[in-house]
Design an enzyme around this catalytic site. Sequence first.
Site, short mmCIF file in Angstrom:
data_model
loop_
_atom_site.label_atom_id
_atom_site.label_comp_id
_atom_site.label_asym_id
_atom_site.label_seq_id
_atom_site.Cartn_x
_atom_site.Cartn_y
_atom_site.Cartn_z
N GLU A 1 27.16 -33.08 18.11
CA GLU A 1 27.94 -33.69 19.19
C GLU A 1 27.87 -32.85 20.46
O GLU A 1 27.85 -33.40 21.57
CB GLU A 1 29.40 -33.87 18.75
N GLY B 1 30.83 -40.50 12.01
CA GLY B 1 31.10 -39.10 11.74
C GLY B 1 31.82 -38.46 12.89
O GLY B 1 32.78 -37.70 12.72
N ALA B 2 31.36 -38.79 14.12
CA ALA B 2 31.96 -38.25 15.33
C ALA B 2 31.43 -39.05 16.51
O ALA B 2 30.49 -39.84 16.38
CB ALA B 2 31.64 -36.76 15.49
N GLU C 1 30.50 -38.55 20.82
CA GLU C 1 30.21 -37.52 21.81
C GLU C 1 30.88 -37.72 23.15
O GLU C 1 30.31 -37.41 24.21
CB GLU C 1 28.70 -37.45 22.02
N ASN C 2 32.11 -38.22 23.18
CA ASN C 2 32.79 -38.38 24.46
C ASN C 2 32.78 -37.05 25.23
O ASN C 2 33.21 -36.03 24.69
CB ASN C 2 34.25 -38.79 24.23
#
Length: 843
Positions: free
Chosen positions: A291, A256-257, A259-260
Amino acid sequence: MSVLTRDEAQTRAELLDVDRYTIELDLTTGEETFDSRTLIRFSARADADTFVEVRPAELRSVTLDGQPLDPATLDDNRLPLKNLTAGEHELRVHARMRYSRTGEGMHRFTDPTDGETYVYTQLFMDDVQRVFAAFDQPDLKAVFELSVKAPESWTVLANGVTEHTGDGRWKAAPTPLISTYLVAVAAGPWHSVRTEHRGLPFGLHCRRSLAPYLDDDADELLDVTRACFDRYHEKFDEPYPFDSYDQAFVPEFNAGAMENPGLVTFRDEFVYRSAVTDTERQTRAMVIAHEMAHMWFGDLVTLKWWDDIWLNESFAEYMGYQTLTEATLGGSGGTPPRKWGTDTWTDFGVNRKAWGYDADQRPSTHPVAPEAVDDTAAALMNFDGISYAKGASALRQLVAWLGEEDFLTGINTHFARHKFANATLADFIDSLAGATERDVPAWADAWLRTTGVDTLTPHITPGDHGTCTLTVDRTGNRPHHIAVGLYDRDLGDDGGHLVLRERLDLDLPQTAAHPIGKRPALLLLNDADLSYAKIRFDPESFETVRKDLSGLPEPLTRAVVWNALRDAVRDGELPPAAYLETARTHLPLETDLAIVQGVLAFASTHIADRYVTPEERPAALATLSELCRDLIRRTEDGDNPGLRLIAVRHRIDVAAHPDTIAAWLADGTVPGGPELDPELRWRVLARLAALGATDEAAITAELERDPSATGQEGAARCRAALPDPEAKARAWQSMFGSDDLSTYLFTATAQGFWQPEQADLVRAYVPRYYTDAVPVADRRGPAIAVAVGRDAFPTHAVDAENLRLGEECLRDATPTPALRRTLADQLHDLARALRVQQGRKEN
């Protein structure tokens, strides 16, 4: 590829301190590979041997402290560093690296709409070594300095603020101490929307072909981002720890995404090209909040090893839903709640929690915080409904038991102690225990170290003077702090409405029966959904549910009831037809979109497609079709476009005959709306393909109308769904006979291939699946392996032969860990579906 074991990571962490990476990437060297140069400054605490990871197309040169090392010593992905002496060292690695087409490492994508190319990194778990050489484990944090050469027309994004220094060269600001898997780069001719908030640069980025859609939603996206950012600063003592906050919506993203820090990457389906519901917008907002929570849970304080995945994901999941709710309700000046966060916990209860319940009843279940995760391959399998949904549910229960003030005190202590470092479950429990007199270690043992779902069953005992008492049977050993809702019928109404008499707090196990006064029409355990358990009803309450479910006043209460009915079907305690009839009766009166979507999804993909026999399926589809028609008629006045959109989507999906939906496609609209946007057009065409009511010419024409990446996926799905032997053979060859498909195109093809209406046509492919799945998963890596097991599995074939073939594959073949885990889960679900079809209860 050699996977890193926990023991190897511990040994290396005891030996090394890593100070800084200086990384130079050249993205101008061709379409297949890029150039990677890495300088690692580190020190050893003792004389020893160790290794660094790198997975190159070509390892061009290596020097250690100025002395060349032989590139031929590279063993798979490990470059040995022999005879290190105690003290400081410099390692230089020059390699040619391959671009990825599967969303792992440095993914490269060319937009079919305009021919523009984009690249981005996804370095999670152990994919950093696909981009640059690294000591690839989370507890060897370092500073990262990154420079990138890119085509002149491109923009380069990274964890820190980037500066264009000329001639296509970009330099990113050095990061604080972060883990290797959190390094991020995204490069291409991005369309960007930039602003500032509280002195920090904020940015939104997407492909140029999506620019109009991002611009349409930019205010909403930034509103969510700012609101969550501000709310986290009210909750946490530690300020946001990085120099900027960019959010890039990237193509063909597997998760989904991600978290960089400073550069969160999202799947670009979140840039909506077609109509969506408010619940889908809320889901996007939750992902933004999730995130952002990772900036503290995972990035500022990072797990030491992958057995503590929950310290990242469970917290981000809980904080995402809770903080979005608080940010929504926290408007000033009497402003109404924003539409993107008004019922977040209802959405969680209907959609995410079911994910956790299902995962926790499979043979692959594991504790939220497992005591040992031996290697990275095993760790990758634990990014599932347990680490996310069950873990978040456990935290919600912890907050209910502990109190939010003490919980946040413990959280802030944890951040202060471990910022820019690593922590374990023991560290977290110690921080939390210092904030309360409660026995947090005992709670953690009961909730985080155990598996399975407790089941709570009420027993109402009549007493004197018309009063009753409540006792609750509990399978399992976890303590629960729950609310018990007592509901009576509204006698002043013409029937069907229920009113809350009282909501009792109850701790389980009980020490004594609890008085509840007169018998309620409905007694609901875990009202408000504060705990994680399956619930059952007493007979009188079940009768009330059957008649009056839609009369319950709160969406979250109705979500708890629907989840209980779902569990009862899966456990063989409620016939599928009874669930469908309940939906037929009450869903036309439902106002919450998440509930409507969740119930229809379960009814169509589980009940109609798997839990009823082939002979019963036409009746199930007819019931669902009638239900959808009711919802469409109810929304003819246009006052609830989201509900109408859900009903139209599902009416398309359950169509047993093509005439109605073919007319919609020909007219370009549903009578009374909505007009068919690209998503609805491809949805109709896919169903027509499955029904044998379209052909290749129509698919080609639609692709000319919509040549986008989403259109390419739609065409692949439709072509695979055609009930034609040659079409099936071509689809199979593209999935299993070649390695050309991206993960997205593989998934789309797999989704189209198996259709319940085509069981006879594809029967011969069921045994072929088990023969062909193993080698393609081995060749193409974990992302494709998961797609092979999840999307290409013959879920329609609910029969003993499919089960036998699958068990034989697990026993006699050698599937990769990712495929083995996914297959084991699929076979468990298949066995469950067989039991439900046969009317047998779960043991």
